[in-house]
Design a protein around this motif. Structure first.
Motif, PDB file in Angstrom:
ATOM      1  N   ILE A  65      84.415 -36.573  54.972  1.00  0.00           N
ATOM      2  CA  ILE A  65      84.080 -35.368  55.732  1.00  0.00           C
ATOM      3  C   ILE A  65      82.785 -35.671  56.481  1.00  0.00           C
ATOM      4  N   HIS A  66      82.773 -35.425  57.782  1.00  0.00           N
ATOM      5  CA  HIS A  66      81.618 -35.763  58.615  1.00  0.00           C
ATOM      6  C   HIS A  66      81.160 -34.574  59.450  1.00  0.00           C
ATOM      7  N   ASP A  67      79.921 -34.689  59.924  1.00  0.00           N
ATOM      8  CA  ASP A  67      79.353 -33.739  60.882  1.00  0.00           C
ATOM      9  C   ASP A  67      78.431 -34.519  61.809  1.00  0.00           C
ATOM     10  N   ILE A  83      82.408 -28.806  53.334  1.00  0.00           N
ATOM     11  CA  ILE A  83      82.324 -27.833  54.426  1.00  0.00           C
ATOM     12  C   ILE A  83      82.505 -26.465  53.794  1.00  0.00           C
ATOM     13  N   LEU A  93      86.762 -27.555  62.949  1.00  0.00           N
ATOM     14  CA  LEU A  93      86.480 -28.985  62.932  1.00  0.00           C
ATOM     15  C   LEU A  93      86.912 -29.514  64.289  1.00  0.00           C
ATOM     16  N   MET A  98      81.859 -30.907  63.096  1.00  0.00           N
ATOM     17  CA  MET A  98      82.460 -31.284  61.817  1.00  0.00           C
ATOM     18  C   MET A  98      83.871 -31.821  62.058  1.00  0.00           C
TER      19      MET A  98
END
Length: 136
Positions: A65-67, A83, A93, A98
């Motif tokens: 999971i990225h941002d 999240i 997203l 995100m």
């Protein structure tokens, strides 16, 4: 005991209906790319906050999971642990925000790719999405 078990299953099913996934897609890749991203909207129709804590996908063995954050005037992508989707709200997203990364791809993502994505939430709800393709 059977009534309690049936009630637990029924309650879990009701909560699962409180999470709605809209417009999932995966980013198409150039040849030999090592990563891609999944984008979607997670809608929380419940009266409590929920957290997306993990994801798995069919395109790679590693999913994160990225941002994106601003640091020293530069936009950088960072891995995040979760999240949070606020009660009666949505988390979107999207590119530049995100997203869910698929790292060490097994294959290129083409216009004909059909991927699956499994989302894991902090209340033990799991949602499996099938036949996710690139946005046209």
């Amino acid at each position: 005991m059977k009534k309690i078990l049936a009630l637990c299953i029924f309650s879990s099913f009701l909560f699962a209906n409180d999470i709605v996934i809209n417009n999932p897609y995966v980013k198409q890749t150039p040849p030999n790319a090592k990563a891609t991203a999944f984008f979607l909207e997670i809608q929380n129709k419940s009266n409590k906050d929920i957290k997306l804590i993990k994801a798995d996908n069919s395109l790679s063995d590693t999913t994160e999971i990225h941002d994106h954050i601003m640091e020293n005037g530069k936009k950088m992508m960072v891995q995040i642990p979760q999240i949070i989707i606020k009660a009666n709200s949505s988390a979107i997203l999207k590119p530049g925000g995100m997203h869910i990364m698929a790292l060490n791809l097994k294959q290129n993502v083409t216009e004909n790719t059909k991927a699956s994505l499994t989302l894991y939430f902090d209340d033990n709800t799991t949602i499996k999405l099938q036949d996710i393709s690139p946005k046209k």
